[in-house]
Design a protein around this motif. Structure first.
Motif, PDB file in Angstrom:
ATOM      1  N   LEU A 177       0.825  -1.208   0.000  1.00  0.00           N
ATOM      2  CA  LEU A 177       0.000   0.000   0.000  1.00  0.00           C
ATOM      3  C   LEU A 177       0.860   1.259   0.000  1.00  0.00           C
ATOM      4  O   LEU A 177       0.533   2.240  -0.679  1.00  0.00           O
ATOM      5  CB  LEU A 177      -0.955  -0.006   1.195  1.00  0.00           C
ATOM      6  N   GLU A 178       1.951   1.244   0.734  1.00  0.00           N
ATOM      7  CA  GLU A 178       2.875   2.390   0.723  1.00  0.00           C
ATOM      8  C   GLU A 178       3.433   2.616  -0.682  1.00  0.00           C
ATOM      9  O   GLU A 178       3.490   3.747  -1.168  1.00  0.00           O
ATOM     10  CB  GLU A 178       4.023   2.149   1.702  1.00  0.00           C
ATOM     11  N   ALA A 179       3.855   1.522  -1.333  1.00  0.00           N
ATOM     12  CA  ALA A 179       4.395   1.631  -2.697  1.00  0.00           C
ATOM     13  C   ALA A 179       3.317   2.084  -3.671  1.00  0.00           C
ATOM     14  O   ALA A 179       3.577   2.897  -4.574  1.00  0.00           O
ATOM     15  CB  ALA A 179       4.982   0.293  -3.132  1.00  0.00           C
ATOM     16  N   THR A 180       2.106   1.587  -3.488  1.00  0.00           N
ATOM     17  CA  THR A 180       0.993   1.968  -4.376  1.00  0.00           C
ATOM     18  C   THR A 180       0.722   3.458  -4.279  1.00  0.00           C
ATOM     19  O   THR A 180       0.497   4.135  -5.284  1.00  0.00           O
ATOM     20  CB  THR A 180      -0.272   1.163  -4.020  1.00  0.00           C
ATOM     21  N   GLU A 181       0.768   3.971  -3.060  1.00  0.00           N
ATOM     22  CA  GLU A 181       0.540   5.402  -2.876  1.00  0.00           C
ATOM     23  C   GLU A 181       1.595   6.219  -3.630  1.00  0.00           C
ATOM     24  O   GLU A 181       1.277   7.216  -4.285  1.00  0.00           O
ATOM     25  CB  GLU A 181       0.552   5.734  -1.387  1.00  0.00           C
ATOM     26  N   GLU A 182       2.827   5.785  -3.553  1.00  0.00           N
ATOM     27  CA  GLU A 182       3.911   6.494  -4.251  1.00  0.00           C
ATOM     28  C   GLU A 182       3.735   6.395  -5.771  1.00  0.00           C
ATOM     29  O   GLU A 182       3.946   7.374  -6.495  1.00  0.00           O
ATOM     30  CB  GLU A 182       5.267   5.931  -3.826  1.00  0.00           C
ATOM     31  N   VAL A 183       3.344   5.235  -6.255  1.00  0.00           N
ATOM     32  CA  VAL A 183       3.118   5.045  -7.697  1.00  0.00           C
ATOM     33  C   VAL A 183       1.958   5.920  -8.161  1.00  0.00           C
ATOM     34  O   VAL A 183       2.018   6.552  -9.225  1.00  0.00           O
ATOM     35  CB  VAL A 183       2.867   3.551  -8.016  1.00  0.00           C
ATOM     36  N   LEU A 184       0.910   5.990  -7.367  1.00  0.00           N
ATOM     37  CA  LEU A 184      -0.235   6.839  -7.717  1.00  0.00           C
ATOM     38  C   LEU A 184       0.182   8.305  -7.747  1.00  0.00           C
ATOM     39  O   LEU A 184      -0.251   9.067  -8.611  1.00  0.00           O
ATOM     40  CB  LEU A 184      -1.374   6.634  -6.716  1.00  0.00           C
ATOM     41  N   ARG A 185       1.007   8.700  -6.799  1.00  0.00           N
ATOM     42  CA  ARG A 185       1.483  10.087  -6.762  1.00  0.00           C
ATOM     43  C   ARG A 185       2.277  10.412  -8.036  1.00  0.00           C
ATOM     44  O   ARG A 185       2.160  11.484  -8.601  1.00  0.00           O
ATOM     45  CB  ARG A 185       2.358  10.297  -5.523  1.00  0.00           C
ATOM     46  N   ARG A 186       3.068   9.444  -8.478  1.00  0.00           N
ATOM     47  CA  ARG A 186       3.953   9.667  -9.627  1.00  0.00           C
ATOM     48  C   ARG A 186       3.206   9.592 -10.958  1.00  0.00           C
ATOM     49  O   ARG A 186       3.438  10.389 -11.857  1.00  0.00           O
ATOM     50  CB  ARG A 186       5.058   8.605  -9.606  1.00  0.00           C
ATOM     51  N   HIS A 187       2.307   8.611 -11.085  1.00  0.00           N
ATOM     52  CA  HIS A 187       1.696   8.343 -12.389  1.00  0.00           C
ATOM     53  C   HIS A 187       0.225   8.752 -12.505  1.00  0.00           C
ATOM     54  O   HIS A 187      -0.292   8.842 -13.617  1.00  0.00           O
ATOM     55  CB  HIS A 187       1.797   6.847 -12.721  1.00  0.00           C
ATOM     56  N   GLY A 188      -0.447   8.936 -11.379  1.00  0.00           N
ATOM     57  CA  GLY A 188      -1.873   9.211 -11.423  1.00  0.00           C
ATOM     58  C   GLY A 188      -2.664   7.931 -11.574  1.00  0.00           C
ATOM     59  O   GLY A 188      -2.118   6.889 -11.961  1.00  0.00           O
ATOM     60  N   PRO A 189      -3.974   7.980 -11.276  1.00  0.00           N
ATOM     61  CA  PRO A 189      -4.770   6.754 -11.278  1.00  0.00           C
ATOM     62  C   PRO A 189      -4.968   6.133 -12.654  1.00  0.00           C
ATOM     63  O   PRO A 189      -5.136   4.915 -12.771  1.00  0.00           O
ATOM     64  CB  PRO A 189      -6.106   7.202 -10.688  1.00  0.00           C
ATOM     65  N   ALA A 190      -4.929   6.936 -13.704  1.00  0.00           N
ATOM     66  CA  ALA A 190      -5.176   6.399 -15.047  1.00  0.00           C
ATOM     67  C   ALA A 190      -4.014   5.542 -15.546  1.00  0.00           C
ATOM     68  O   ALA A 190      -4.214   4.560 -16.261  1.00  0.00           O
ATOM     69  CB  ALA A 190      -5.453   7.532 -16.024  1.00  0.00           C
ATOM     70  N   LYS A 191      -2.789   5.905 -15.161  1.00  0.00           N
ATOM     71  CA  LYS A 191      -1.613   5.215 -15.701  1.00  0.00           C
ATOM     72  C   LYS A 191      -0.966   4.245 -14.724  1.00  0.00           C
ATOM     73  O   LYS A 191      -0.170   3.411 -15.137  1.00  0.00           O
ATOM     74  CB  LYS A 191      -0.573   6.246 -16.151  1.00  0.00           C
ATOM     75  N   ALA A 192      -1.259   4.357 -13.429  1.00  0.00           N
ATOM     76  CA  ALA A 192      -0.635   3.478 -12.439  1.00  0.00           C
ATOM     77  C   ALA A 192      -1.143   2.051 -12.600  1.00  0.00           C
ATOM     78  O   ALA A 192      -2.344   1.820 -12.710  1.00  0.00           O
ATOM     79  CB  ALA A 192      -0.939   3.989 -11.035  1.00  0.00           C
ATOM     80  N   THR A 193      -0.215   1.100 -12.642  1.00  0.00           N
ATOM     81  CA  THR A 193      -0.578  -0.309 -12.803  1.00  0.00           C
ATOM     82  C   THR A 193       0.010  -1.141 -11.670  1.00  0.00           C
ATOM     83  O   THR A 193       0.893  -0.699 -10.946  1.00  0.00           O
ATOM     84  CB  THR A 193      -0.046  -0.863 -14.143  1.00  0.00           C
ATOM     85  N   VAL A 194      -0.478  -2.355 -11.555  1.00  0.00           N
ATOM     86  CA  VAL A 194       0.067  -3.296 -10.570  1.00  0.00           C
ATOM     87  C   VAL A 194       1.523  -3.604 -10.900  1.00  0.00           C
ATOM     88  O   VAL A 194       2.360  -3.767 -10.003  1.00  0.00           O
ATOM     89  CB  VAL A 194      -0.786  -4.582 -10.511  1.00  0.00           C
ATOM     90  N   VAL A 195       1.843  -3.657 -12.189  1.00  0.00           N
ATOM     91  CA  VAL A 195       3.231  -3.890 -12.601  1.00  0.00           C
ATOM     92  C   VAL A 195       4.127  -2.763 -12.092  1.00  0.00           C
ATOM     93  O   VAL A 195       5.251  -3.006 -11.623  1.00  0.00           O
ATOM     94  CB  VAL A 195       3.329  -4.038 -14.142  1.00  0.00           C
ATOM     95  N   ASP A 196       3.634  -1.508 -12.148  1.00  0.00           N
ATOM     96  CA  ASP A 196       4.403  -0.376 -11.621  1.00  0.00           C
ATOM     97  C   ASP A 196       4.663  -0.538 -10.121  1.00  0.00           C
ATOM     98  O   ASP A 196       5.747  -0.248  -9.629  1.00  0.00           O
ATOM     99  CB  ASP A 196       3.656   0.946 -11.855  1.00  0.00           C
ATOM    100  N   VAL A 197       3.641  -0.983  -9.403  1.00  0.00           N
ATOM    101  CA  VAL A 197       3.777  -1.187  -7.956  1.00  0.00           C
ATOM    102  C   VAL A 197       4.810  -2.277  -7.685  1.00  0.00           C
ATOM    103  O   VAL A 197       5.701  -2.125  -6.848  1.00  0.00           O
ATOM    104  CB  VAL A 197       2.415  -1.544  -7.316  1.00  0.00           C
ATOM    105  N   ALA A 198       4.703  -3.388  -8.423  1.00  0.00           N
ATOM    106  CA  ALA A 198       5.645  -4.494  -8.248  1.00  0.00           C
ATOM    107  C   ALA A 198       7.071  -4.040  -8.560  1.00  0.00           C
ATOM    108  O   ALA A 198       8.014  -4.368  -7.831  1.00  0.00           O
ATOM    109  CB  ALA A 198       5.238  -5.662  -9.143  1.00  0.00           C
ATOM    110  N   ARG A 199       7.217  -3.267  -9.631  1.00  0.00           N
ATOM    111  CA  ARG A 199       8.540  -2.766 -10.011  1.00  0.00           C
ATOM    112  C   ARG A 199       9.119  -1.879  -8.910  1.00  0.00           C
ATOM    113  O   ARG A 199      10.294  -1.967  -8.576  1.00  0.00           O
ATOM    114  CB  ARG A 199       8.439  -2.003 -11.334  1.00  0.00           C
ATOM    115  N   ALA A 200       8.286  -1.032  -8.323  1.00  0.00           N
ATOM    116  CA  ALA A 200       8.749  -0.150  -7.250  1.00  0.00           C
ATOM    117  C   ALA A 200       9.216  -0.951  -6.035  1.00  0.00           C
ATOM    118  O   ALA A 200      10.117  -0.529  -5.310  1.00  0.00           O
ATOM    119  CB  ALA A 200       7.630   0.813  -6.848  1.00  0.00           C
ATOM    120  N   LEU A 201       8.618  -2.112  -5.840  1.00  0.00           N
ATOM    121  CA  LEU A 201       8.979  -2.962  -4.703  1.00  0.00           C
ATOM    122  C   LEU A 201      10.105  -3.944  -5.031  1.00  0.00           C
ATOM    123  O   LEU A 201      10.657  -4.577  -4.136  1.00  0.00           O
ATOM    124  CB  LEU A 201       7.744  -3.759  -4.242  1.00  0.00           C
ATOM    125  N   GLY A 202      10.396  -4.109  -6.322  1.00  0.00           N
ATOM    126  CA  GLY A 202      11.409  -5.072  -6.737  1.00  0.00           C
ATOM    127  C   GLY A 202      10.931  -6.511  -6.646  1.00  0.00           C
ATOM    128  O   GLY A 202      11.713  -7.432  -6.383  1.00  0.00           O
TER     129      GLY A 202
END
Length: 199
Positions: free
Chosen positions: A14-39
């Protein structure tokens, strides 16, 4: 060091998702982006949240819960009378919403979009907030400070009457000149309406 499947928790996701949403916005943020941010692999994220919708719902609920948790301490503050608790609760709600809108506008805009999509989460949040208000009004009715036949109905009315100071659709007004004086005037009027005639 990236988390392993054993150390990856829902909270970290959830912490990573929040950061991904901040960076990409809800339209472009994906689960893959979240996974990538977490490694980790996106499958690791799906083990905690079965769908993208479930992840978005959880991160939105977490964001909304921060406000209700902050307000909960005021509800049972026995060192304050019910009128003071009501005033403090409404002021804290307004301050929390202004803080979210002003200090992190990108994330606030993102969550405004998500809350529009996730009506159930918003309804639960509003029910939690009006439940807190009901407890304050009930305490006031019990002490004789407030004269209300139906505390739950009165609490809902107070919440609706103050929506300009907490509904995100009014966020642009929260920094307008005179807004604090307008807030105080509305709260004063509501307190007079709730107060027992004998006071």
């Amino acid at each position: 060091m990236p988390p392993t499947s054993e150390t990856l928790t829902a909270e970290r996701i959830l912490e990573a998702t929040e950061e991904v949403l901040r960076r990409h916005g809800p339209a472009k943020a994906t689960v893959v982006d979240v996974a990538r941010a977490l490694g980790v692999s996106h499958g690791s994220v799906y083990r905690h949240f079965r769908t993208k919708a479930a992840l978005r719902e959880a991160v939105t609920k977490r964001w909304l819960d921060r406000t209700s948790e902050r307000l909960a301490g005021i509800v049972d503050a026995e060192d304050r009378d019910p009128e003071r608790r009501l005033r403090d609760w409404l002021a804290a709600l307004f301050a929390a919403k202004r803080h979210k809108a002003g200090d992190d506008p990108e994330l606030f805009a993102t969550y405004t979009v998500l809350t529009d999509e996730l009506g159930g989460v918003v309804h639960e949040h509003i029910a939690e907030l009006t439940g807190q208000l009901t407890r304050i009004v009930m305490a006031g009715a019990g002490s004789g400070d407030f004269s209300v036949p139906d505390p739950a109905a009165a609490a809902r009315a107070v919440f609706q009457a103050t929506c300009r100071f907490h509904d995100p659709c009014h966020a642009r007004e929260w920094t307008a000149p005179g807004i604090d004086e307008e807030f105080t005037a509305v709260v004063d009027l509501l307190v007079r309406g709730l107060s027992s005639p004998s006071r």
